[in-house]
Design an enzyme around this catalytic site. Structure first.
Site, PDB file in Angstrom:
ATOM      1  N   CYS A  27       0.888  -1.169   0.000  1.00  0.00           N
ATOM      2  CA  CYS A  27       0.000   0.000   0.000  1.00  0.00           C
ATOM      3  C   CYS A  27       0.925   1.218   0.000  1.00  0.00           C
ATOM      4  O   CYS A  27       2.135   1.066  -0.135  1.00  0.00           O
ATOM      5  CB  CYS A  27      -0.980  -0.024   1.164  1.00  0.00           C
ATOM      6  SG  CYS A  27      -0.237  -0.012   2.795  1.00  0.00           S
ATOM      7  N   CYS A  30      -1.994   1.656  -3.817  1.00  0.00           N
ATOM      8  CA  CYS A  30      -0.828   2.287  -4.448  1.00  0.00           C
ATOM      9  C   CYS A  30      -0.656   1.752  -5.857  1.00  0.00           C
ATOM     10  O   CYS A  30       0.436   1.814  -6.417  1.00  0.00           O
ATOM     11  CB  CYS A  30       0.449   2.069  -3.635  1.00  0.00           C
ATOM     12  SG  CYS A  30       1.225   0.485  -3.866  1.00  0.00           S
ATOM     13  N   CYS A  44       2.859   1.272  -8.744  1.00  0.00           N
ATOM     14  CA  CYS A  44       3.558  -0.011  -8.825  1.00  0.00           C
ATOM     15  C   CYS A  44       3.947  -0.323 -10.265  1.00  0.00           C
ATOM     16  O   CYS A  44       3.189  -0.057 -11.181  1.00  0.00           O
ATOM     17  CB  CYS A  44       2.666  -1.125  -8.302  1.00  0.00           C
ATOM     18  SG  CYS A  44       2.435  -0.989  -6.537  1.00  0.00           S
TER      19      CYS A  44
END
Ligand SMILES: Cc1cc2nc3c(=O)[nH]c(=O)nc-3n(C[C@H](O)[C@H](O)[C@H](O)COP(=O)(O)O)c2cc1C
Length: 333
Positions: free
Chosen positions: A201, A276, A280
Site C-alpha cells: 500500500c 498504491c 507499482c
C-alpha cells in the site's frame, strides 16, 4: 527473505567477524537479503531492569535497540548470533543486546503476543574460543537458546570452533568453507526459492502490513511474504498495532519499508496492492491484484477492526484460490 547477523566480537577482521562474513555471504548467494549489525559499535545500553516491558511491552531506553534493532529482529526470517567466548559467555556488548530482548520476551510470554514469523524464524549460533575444554560452548549455547526463544526463533543449530585465538586464525582451517556452506544451506533449506508474494500500500503502515501478517499465519512457510509501500511512513499505525494485538498478533517494532527494495532479486509470484496501484511497476508474469480497501490511517479502532477482519478474509480467499503460486506466465492481467 531476510537474514540478520549479530556480530558480537569487538575485534575487526577477527575470527567471529570472518566466520560470520562467510556465513552471511553464503546466505546471500542463496538469495537471502542479508544485513550484519556490528553490535560493539552500536549504541546499546544494558538492561536497567525498569520492568516497563513487563506491563507495556516497550523499553523506555532510547538507543539503537529502539531506533533499529528490535525492528530488524522482527523483520528477519533468520537470526545469526555470532560471538567469541569471553569467560564462557558471549561478549559484554552482545550480552547487552540479548538482555534488552527481554522486551520481546515480555511481549511473547507475558503479554501473549506472537509476531507473524514466530513459526517460521530460525536462529543459528556461531562461536569461537581459544581453549579446548569440553564445556567451552555450554554457557553460550544456553544463552543463545534462551535468546532465540525471546526473539521467537527456533534454534536451528550451531558452528563452534575450539583452539582459535589469534586474529584471523580461523581462516587457516581447511574445512571452514565446506562447514559454512553445509550449515548455511541446511539453515536456509525450505526457505530459499519459495514463491514471493508482496502486499503493498502507499505507506506500508496499516493495510499491507496486516495482509502480510495474516498471509504468513495462514500460509505457513510455503510462501515468502513481504509487505512494502510506495511512500513508506516513518512508523506503523499504532491503532493497527492495537487492533492486531486483540488477535494475539504482535506488530510492534515493525518498520515500513520501500517497495523498490522489496522488488529487488527474483520477481514476485504475486503483487497485491491496496491503494498504491498506480505507483507499482508492471511485472510480466506476476499475478497482479488490487484490493479496494478503505485506508485505516487516522481512524478509530472500531473502523480499523473492520478493515483488519476484511483483510483476513481476503487473504484466506487469496490463499485458497492460489494454492499453486507462482502462476503460469500469462503476461498482462
Ligand atoms: C575478554 C576475553 C575473554 C576470553 N575468555 C575466553 C574463555 O573463557 N575461553 C576461551 O577459550 N577463550 C577465551 N578468550 C579468547 C577468545 O575467545 C579467542 O581469542 C577468540 O578467537 C576471539 O575471537 P575474535 O577474534 O572473534 O574476537 C577470551 C578473550 C578475551 C579478549
Amino acid at each position: 527473505m531476510r537474514a540478520i547477523g549479530l556480530l558480537g566480537s569487538p575485534r575487526k577482521k577477527g575470527n567471529t567477524d570472518q566466520l560470520l562474513s562467510l556465513f552471511m555471504d553464503r546466505l546471500a548467494g542463496l538469495g537471502m537479503e542479508t544485513q550484519t549489525i556490528d553490535v560493539c559499535r552500536r549504541h546499546i545500553e544494558p538492561c536497567k531492569e525498569l520492568t516497563v516491558c513487563e506491563t507495556k511491552g516497550t523499553c523506555p531506553i532510547d538507543d539503537d535497540m529502539h531506533k533499529e534493532i528490535y525492528g530488524l529482529l522482527r523483520d528477519a526470517d533468520l537470526v545469526i548470533l555470532a560471538s567469541p567466548v569471553f569467560f564462557y559467555g558471549v561478549s559484554a556488548q552482545l550480552k547487552a543486546l540479548i538482555d534488552r530482548c527481554q522486551t520481546l520476551w515480555a511481549r511473547k510470554h507475558l503479554l501473549k503476543l506472537n509476531d507473524s514469523r514466530h513459526n517460521l524464524r530460525r536462529g543459528f549460533l556461531l562461536s569461537v574460543g581459544a581453549t579446548g575444554g569440553k564445556q567451552l560452548f555450554d554457557g553460550i549455547h544456553l544463552t543463545a537458546k534462551y535468546f532465540f526463544d525471546a526473539v521467537a526463533a527456533r534454534y536451528a543449530g550451531s558452528l563452534t570452533y575450539r583452539h582459535i585465538e589469534k586474529r584471523g586464525q580461523i581462516m587457516e582451517l581447511p574445512s571452514l568453507a565446506e562447514d559454512v556452506a553445509a550449515a548455511a544451506d541446511q539453515l536456509a533449506d525450505g526457505l530459499a526459492g519459495r514463491p514471493k508474494v508482496i502486499f503493498a500500500c502507499r505507506e506500508n503502515a496499516g493495510r499491507s502490513r496486516m495482509a502480510a501478517a495474516f498471509a504468513r499465519i495462514h500460509a505457513g512457510d510455503r510462501l515468502d511474504v513481504i509487505s512494502a509501500g510506495s511512500a513508506p511512513a516513518a512508523a506503523v499505525n499504532p491503532v493497527m498495532v492495537a487492533a492486531m494485538a486483540e488477535k494475539g498478533i504482535d506488530m510492534g517494532f515493525s518498520t515500513p519499508r520501500l517497495l523498490d527494495g522489496a522488488l529487488d532479486g527474483s520477481p514476485p509470484a504475486a503483487l497485491v496492492t491496496m491503494g498504491c496501484g498506480e505507483a507499482c511497476p508492471h511485472l510480466p508474469g506476476t499475478l497482479r491484484l488490487d484490493w479496494d480497501l478503505p485506508d485505516p490511517a487516522g481512524k478509530e479502532i472500531d473502523f480499523v477492526r473492520q478493515v483488519r477482519d476484511t483483510i483476513e478474509e481476503k487473504v484466506i480467499d487469496f490463499l485458497n484460490q492460489h494454492p499453486d503460486l507462482p502462476p503460469k506466465q500469462t503476461g498482462e492481467l
